[in-house]
Design an enzyme around this catalytic site. Structure first.
Site, PDB file in Angstrom:
ATOM      1  N   CYS A 109      25.074 -49.596 -34.050  1.00  0.00           N
ATOM      2  CA  CYS A 109      24.127 -48.485 -34.132  1.00  0.00           C
ATOM      3  C   CYS A 109      23.114 -48.586 -32.988  1.00  0.00           C
ATOM      4  CB  CYS A 109      23.459 -48.420 -35.501  1.00  0.00           C
ATOM      5  SG  CYS A 109      22.600 -46.841 -35.789  1.00  0.00           S
ATOM      6  N   HIS A 139      27.836 -48.050 -39.121  1.00  0.00           N
ATOM      7  CA  HIS A 139      27.368 -49.280 -39.760  1.00  0.00           C
ATOM      8  C   HIS A 139      28.466 -49.906 -40.625  1.00  0.00           C
ATOM      9  CE1 HIS A 139      23.033 -49.533 -38.855  1.00  0.00           C
ATOM     10  NE2 HIS A 139      23.060 -48.205 -38.814  1.00  0.00           N
ATOM     11  N   GLU A 198      28.638 -52.891 -41.542  1.00  0.00           N
ATOM     12  CA  GLU A 198      28.063 -53.974 -42.349  1.00  0.00           C
ATOM     13  C   GLU A 198      27.425 -53.490 -43.644  1.00  0.00           C
ATOM     14  OE1 GLU A 198      24.353 -52.577 -40.199  1.00  0.00           O
ATOM     15  OE2 GLU A 198      26.529 -52.529 -39.914  1.00  0.00           O
TER      16      GLU A 198
END
Length: 231
Positions: free
Chosen positions: A86, A170, A172
């Site tokens: 990001c 994202h 994660e």
């Protein structure tokens, strides 16, 4: 296989879920740095580098941002594998000579993304894939010599330059992270609720397939370390 030593450059301004998420996904010993407080590694004695997301913009006039971009540029010059996520993706683009600019709106929620060609970072991840997005800036010009790896209707979603990769989304995030970030946005209630309605088990399960890129990245870092040891 020896454990990787990885520098995690945390640009999240202390957001508590950021380090938790990356600790869970990265199979490595992490040296963690709060780059928003001016904390950067003293050198480049690492196997790889990961740069996190942030609420900041890379074009803001703040000393820590310039220092971070400069450090990442040097890391890339040293041949360290770098993964930017990001904001980290945008930092990497700027560090390598690309350009980031503001969007006319925020991209928020689970979105569909398509890969362009093949790359080790996306091994085992079918196209199109689903990932969570939260950003109001984007890479408008890729760094010279970079390869576009993924995109959607809002633009560049991943690129590669040498041993460096940037991903706008994202991988994660868990569901609580997605919910917390969404509730924190200054947007009309109906739009917030629309995004929250999409943060359900099916979308999260689909997005979890992108988590494989972390293993792909660390596998690449292991390979690079092995090659360097043989030289």
């Amino acid at each position: 296989m020896m454990t990787l030593r990885l520098a995690l450059l945390d640009a999240s301004h202390g957001t508590d879920h950021t380090r938790r998420n990356f600790r869970r996904e990265l199979d490595a010993d992490l040296a963690e740095f709060d780059v928003t407080a001016g904390d950067l590694p003293a050198g480049f004695d690492y196997d790889a580098v990961v740069v996190t997301g942030s609420r900041s913009s890379v074009y803001w006039d703040e000393p820590w941002i310039d220092d971070l971009i400069g450090w990442v540029a040097q890391a890339a010059d040293c041949g360290l594998p770098v993964l930017g996520v990001c904001y980290g993706h945008q930092v990497l683009a700027e560090a390598l000579g690309g350009r980031v600019a503001a969007m006319d709106d925020i991209e928020l929620g689970y979105r569909e993304i398509r890969t362009r060609g093949e790359d080790p970072l996306f091994d085992g991840i079918e196209s199109p894939f689903v990932a969570f997005e939260t950003h109001s800036d984007r890479v408008v010009d890729l760094p010279p010599g970079a390869t576009l790896l993924a995109e959607n209707d809002r633009g560049v979603q991943a690129f590669r330059h040498g041993d460096c990769w940037g991903v706008q989304f994202h991988p994660e995030y868990d569901q609580p992270s997605a919910e917390r970030v969404t509730r924190g946005k200054d947007l009309p209630d109906e739009r917030i609720q629309s995004v929250l309605d999409g943060i359900h088990d099916d979308n999260y399960a689909a997005a979890c397939r992108t988590k494989g890129l972390f293993d792909n990245f660390t596998d690449y870092a292991h390979e690079r370390r092995a090659v360097a040891a043989d030289d």
